[in-house]
Design a protein around this motif. Structure first.
Motif, PDB file in Angstrom:
ATOM      1  N   ALA A  56       0.840  -1.207   0.000  1.00 30.46           N
ATOM      2  CA  ALA A  56       0.000   0.000   0.000  1.00 30.46           C
ATOM      3  C   ALA A  56       0.873   1.255   0.000  1.00 30.46           C
ATOM      4  O   ALA A  56       0.551   2.251  -0.653  1.00 30.46           O
ATOM      5  CB  ALA A  56      -0.930   0.000   1.206  1.00 30.46           C
ATOM      6  N   THR A  57       1.991   1.212   0.717  1.00 27.24           N
ATOM      7  CA  THR A  57       2.926   2.339   0.718  1.00 27.24           C
ATOM      8  C   THR A  57       3.526   2.535  -0.663  1.00 27.24           C
ATOM      9  O   THR A  57       3.677   3.671  -1.142  1.00 27.24           O
ATOM     10  CB  THR A  57       4.048   2.089   1.743  1.00 27.24           C
ATOM     11  N   TYR A  58       3.864   1.442  -1.334  1.00 26.01           N
ATOM     12  CA  TYR A  58       4.407   1.539  -2.683  1.00 26.01           C
ATOM     13  C   TYR A  58       3.377   2.156  -3.633  1.00 26.01           C
ATOM     14  O   TYR A  58       3.704   3.027  -4.451  1.00 26.01           O
ATOM     15  CB  TYR A  58       4.806   0.160  -3.200  1.00 26.01           C
ATOM     16  N   ASP A  59       2.143   1.702  -3.537  1.00 27.15           N
ATOM     17  CA  ASP A  59       1.096   2.249  -4.405  1.00 27.15           C
ATOM     18  C   ASP A  59       0.900   3.745  -4.155  1.00 27.15           C
ATOM     19  O   ASP A  59       0.671   4.523  -5.085  1.00 27.15           O
ATOM     20  CB  ASP A  59      -0.231   1.524  -4.153  1.00 27.15           C
ATOM     21  N   ALA A  60       0.974   4.127  -2.891  1.00 29.15           N
ATOM     22  CA  ALA A  60       0.817   5.549  -2.558  1.00 29.15           C
ATOM     23  C   ALA A  60       1.943   6.368  -3.178  1.00 29.15           C
ATOM     24  O   ALA A  60       1.730   7.506  -3.628  1.00 29.15           O
ATOM     25  CB  ALA A  60       0.787   5.741  -1.047  1.00 29.15           C
ATOM     26  N   ALA A  61       3.149   5.813  -3.224  1.00 28.02           N
ATOM     27  CA  ALA A  61       4.280   6.518  -3.831  1.00 28.02           C
ATOM     28  C   ALA A  61       4.055   6.697  -5.328  1.00 28.02           C
ATOM     29  O   ALA A  61       4.353   7.764  -5.885  1.00 28.02           O
ATOM     30  CB  ALA A  61       5.575   5.756  -3.576  1.00 28.02           C
ATOM     31  N   VAL A  62       3.522   5.666  -5.987  1.00 30.20           N
ATOM     32  CA  VAL A  62       3.223   5.772  -7.414  1.00 30.20           C
ATOM     33  C   VAL A  62       2.181   6.865  -7.656  1.00 30.20           C
ATOM     34  O   VAL A  62       2.332   7.707  -8.545  1.00 30.20           O
ATOM     35  CB  VAL A  62       2.732   4.427  -7.982  1.00 30.20           C
ATOM     36  N   ALA A  63       1.129   6.863  -6.849  1.00 26.51           N
ATOM     37  CA  ALA A  63       0.063   7.864  -7.007  1.00 26.51           C
ATOM     38  C   ALA A  63       0.596   9.274  -6.762  1.00 26.51           C
ATOM     39  O   ALA A  63       0.250  10.218  -7.490  1.00 26.51           O
ATOM     40  CB  ALA A  63      -1.078   7.549  -6.043  1.00 26.51           C
ATOM     41  N   GLN A  64       1.446   9.422  -5.758  1.00 30.72           N
ATOM     42  CA  GLN A  64       2.024  10.735  -5.460  1.00 30.72           C
ATOM     43  C   GLN A  64       2.918  11.202  -6.609  1.00 30.72           C
ATOM     44  O   GLN A  64       2.845  12.361  -7.033  1.00 30.72           O
ATOM     45  CB  GLN A  64       2.832  10.678  -4.168  1.00 30.72           C
ATOM     46  N   ALA A  65       3.749  10.296  -7.121  1.00 30.01           N
ATOM     47  CA  ALA A  65       4.648  10.656  -8.218  1.00 30.01           C
ATOM     48  C   ALA A  65       3.853  11.040  -9.463  1.00 30.01           C
ATOM     49  O   ALA A  65       4.170  12.024 -10.142  1.00 30.01           O
ATOM     50  CB  ALA A  65       5.586   9.490  -8.524  1.00 30.01           C
ATOM     51  N   ARG A  66       2.801  10.285  -9.753  1.00 30.00           N
ATOM     52  CA  ARG A  66       1.982  10.589 -10.925  1.00 30.00           C
ATOM     53  C   ARG A  66       1.339  11.971 -10.786  1.00 30.00           C
ATOM     54  O   ARG A  66       1.323  12.777 -11.722  1.00 30.00           O
ATOM     55  CB  ARG A  66       0.896   9.522 -11.095  1.00 30.00           C
ATOM     56  N   SER A  67       0.786  12.241  -9.620  1.00 29.26           N
ATOM     57  CA  SER A  67       0.115  13.514  -9.379  1.00 29.26           C
ATOM     58  C   SER A  67       1.087  14.687  -9.466  1.00 29.26           C
ATOM     59  O   SER A  67       0.780  15.721 -10.071  1.00 29.26           O
ATOM     60  CB  SER A  67      -0.557  13.487  -8.007  1.00 29.26           C
ATOM     61  N   CYS A  68       2.265  14.532  -8.873  1.00 30.12           N
ATOM     62  CA  CYS A  68       3.248  15.613  -8.904  1.00 30.12           C
ATOM     63  C   CYS A  68       3.771  15.849 -10.313  1.00 30.12           C
ATOM     64  O   CYS A  68       3.955  16.994 -10.736  1.00 30.12           O
ATOM     65  CB  CYS A  68       4.397  15.301  -7.954  1.00 30.12           C
ATOM     66  N   TYR A  69       4.010  14.768 -11.049  1.00 30.39           N
ATOM     67  CA  TYR A  69       4.472  14.940 -12.424  1.00 30.39           C
ATOM     68  C   TYR A  69       3.408  15.640 -13.265  1.00 30.39           C
ATOM     69  O   TYR A  69       3.716  16.528 -14.068  1.00 30.39           O
ATOM     70  CB  TYR A  69       4.840  13.595 -13.048  1.00 30.39           C
ATOM     71  N   ALA A 266       8.903   9.698  -5.587  1.00 25.77           N
ATOM     72  CA  ALA A 266       7.807  10.516  -5.054  1.00 25.77           C
ATOM     73  C   ALA A 266       8.295  11.787  -4.348  1.00 25.77           C
ATOM     74  O   ALA A 266       7.803  12.884  -4.640  1.00 25.77           O
ATOM     75  CB  ALA A 266       6.926   9.679  -4.135  1.00 25.77           C
ATOM     76  N   PRO A 267       9.250  11.715  -3.416  1.00 20.68           N
ATOM     77  CA  PRO A 267       9.625  12.946  -2.709  1.00 20.68           C
ATOM     78  C   PRO A 267      10.326  13.977  -3.586  1.00 20.68           C
ATOM     79  O   PRO A 267      10.125  15.186  -3.409  1.00 20.68           O
ATOM     80  CB  PRO A 267      10.550  12.451  -1.588  1.00 20.68           C
ATOM     81  N   VAL A 268      11.125  13.540  -4.553  1.00 23.34           N
ATOM     82  CA  VAL A 268      11.815  14.531  -5.379  1.00 23.34           C
ATOM     83  C   VAL A 268      10.860  15.152  -6.393  1.00 23.34           C
ATOM     84  O   VAL A 268      10.980  16.345  -6.724  1.00 23.34           O
ATOM     85  CB  VAL A 268      13.059  13.926  -6.063  1.00 23.34           C
ATOM     86  N   LEU A 269       9.884  14.400  -6.867  1.00 20.97           N
ATOM     87  CA  LEU A 269       8.885  14.992  -7.751  1.00 20.97           C
ATOM     88  C   LEU A 269       7.999  15.970  -6.987  1.00 20.97           C
ATOM     89  O   LEU A 269       7.541  16.972  -7.539  1.00 20.97           O
ATOM     90  CB  LEU A 269       8.059  13.895  -8.421  1.00 20.97           C
ATOM     91  N   GLU A 270       7.770  15.686  -5.719  1.00 19.07           N
ATOM     92  CA  GLU A 270       7.069  16.649  -4.864  1.00 19.07           C
ATOM     93  C   GLU A 270       7.874  17.948  -4.783  1.00 19.07           C
ATOM     94  O   GLU A 270       7.316  19.054  -4.831  1.00 19.07           O
ATOM     95  CB  GLU A 270       6.890  16.056  -3.473  1.00 19.07           C
ATOM     96  N   LEU A 271       9.177  17.810  -4.687  1.00 21.96           N
ATOM     97  CA  LEU A 271      10.049  18.989  -4.632  1.00 21.96           C
ATOM     98  C   LEU A 271       9.941  19.814  -5.913  1.00 21.96           C
ATOM     99  O   LEU A 271       9.751  21.032  -5.867  1.00 21.96           O
ATOM    100  CB  LEU A 271      11.497  18.539  -4.418  1.00 21.96           C
TER     101      LEU A 271
END
Length: 363
Positions: A56-69, A266-271
């Motif tokens: 679930a944590t991995y999926d959340a990272a994918v969703a976060q990265a997609r949204s930030c990109y 995920a964290p660097v795309l958030e940046l």
């Protein structure tokens, strides 16, 4: 969700997000990881080793990265598909072309933007190569698709994207733009029918993270060649056959993610999504153009500086002076990004100007 607030300039927060590596001028080959990326991946490895890997944590990272990109390039998350490499994503577009289609490409563009189309020669697909400066003028009625890199990998030349998009629209040609080398500048993916981007260079993600954006009206025209459980309408309900129900958005083109890569992305795309990308461009281009000016060359408004180096000797001198640079197509390539400062510029400029009187530096 990606809700990082935008900052007014490239400030200490962005600069301090990376550990400084003096002389590192090679973002065009591979970016430096943000501290947050390194921490996230170390944590994920520790959790995996302890038997606590959390899907679930991995999926959340994918969703976060997609949204930030999506935010970074100005489209909706539903218009973004995830992948691993540029060539595989370009391959989806190549497979969608009709037999006998003409593709217009840039002479000397990166192979991953060209080879997937050449692989369809047996179907009569042809690729016509022209200089990047002539790309818009060479689009004609017979052109089915224009495929090009926004920024050329070998020399940093920036295409006139607005002219290309307008010329393609006039004849009904589709556009595919590779933005991999454009991570230092604002990108509007909505200008093009399809974009692709490998995020391990200017976006500082681990290798194995790539994105495709597609206009909603064209989603069904791209074949889901790598369709698997992650492309399903209900991801965790799509683990087994026999029936396939793909997502209706660009997610139908998703490739099952290499999880740890996305934890780091995920964290660097958030940046980047929270940064003023215009300020990033001015910082990087400012350093690059100052280098060019110091060498007696005209500014190019690109973060990449390419200097003729047929023997590789200039690159060798720069490396001996502590600069990390790349040799590409008979030239030495220097790339400036947010982690670079005046000390990096001075190191490179001092080395290069010392070579000029000896005739080593070819201008």
């Amino acid at each position: 969700m990606c809700d990082a607030p935008r900052t007014p300039s490239i400030d200490k927060v962005i600069f301090d997000a990376f550990d400084p590596v003096p002389g590192y001028l090679d973002a065009a080959t591979v970016g430096l990881p943000a501290r947050a990326t390194v921490a996230a991946m170390h944590h994920a490895l520790d959790e995996w080793q302890a038997g606590r890997a959390d899907l679930a944590t991995y999926d959340a990272a994918v969703a976060q990265a997609r949204s930030c990109y999506a935010r970074l390039v100005g489209v909706a998350p539903a218009d973004v598909a995830i992948g691993s490499q540029t060539s595989a994503l370009v391959g989806l577009v190549a497979a969608a072309l009709p037999d006998g289609a003409e593709v217009l490409a840039v002479d000397g563009d990166f192979a991953s933007v060209v080879f997937p189309f050449l692989a369809h020669a047996h179907r009569g697909v042809t690729v016509r190569h022209v200089p990047v400066e002539s790309l818009a003028d060479e689009i004609r009625e017979s052109t089915s698709l224009v495929a090009f890199s926004l920024v050329q990998s070998r020399d940093g030349n920036v295409a006139d994207a607005a002219r290309v998009a307008a010329a393609a629209a006039r004849v009904g040609a589709l556009t595919l733009c590779d933005t991999t080398q454009a991570g230092w500048m604002p990108v509007d993916a909505g200008m093009f029918d399809v974009t692709v981007c490998s995020a391990y260079k200017w976006l500082s993600a681990p290798r194995g993270v790539a994105f495709l954006t597609v206009r909603p009206a064209l989603v069904d025209r791209l074949p889901a060649l790598a369709a698997g459980w992650y492309a399903g309408d209900d991801v965790w309900g799509s683990c087994y056959g026999p029936h396939m129900r793909l997502a209706t958005s660009a997610r139908r083109l998703d490739v099952s993610p290499a999880w740890l890569c996305w934890v780091g992305a995920a964290p660097v795309l958030e940046l980047w999504a929270g940064a003023d990308v215009g300020a990033v461009r001015e910082h990087a281009v400012g350093l690059a153009d100052e280098l060019r000016t110091g060498l007696g060359l005209a500014p190019a408004r690109s973060a990449i500086v390419s200097l003729p180096d047929p023997t590789g000797s200039i690159g060798d001198h720069l490396r001996a002076a502590g600069c990390r640079v790349a040799g590409r197509a008979g030239a030495v390539r220097l790339a400036f990004h947010v982690w670079n400062d005046r000390a990096d510029l001075d190191r490179a400029l001092t080395t290069l100007t010392a070579l000029a009187p000896l005739g080593t530096l070819v201008r």
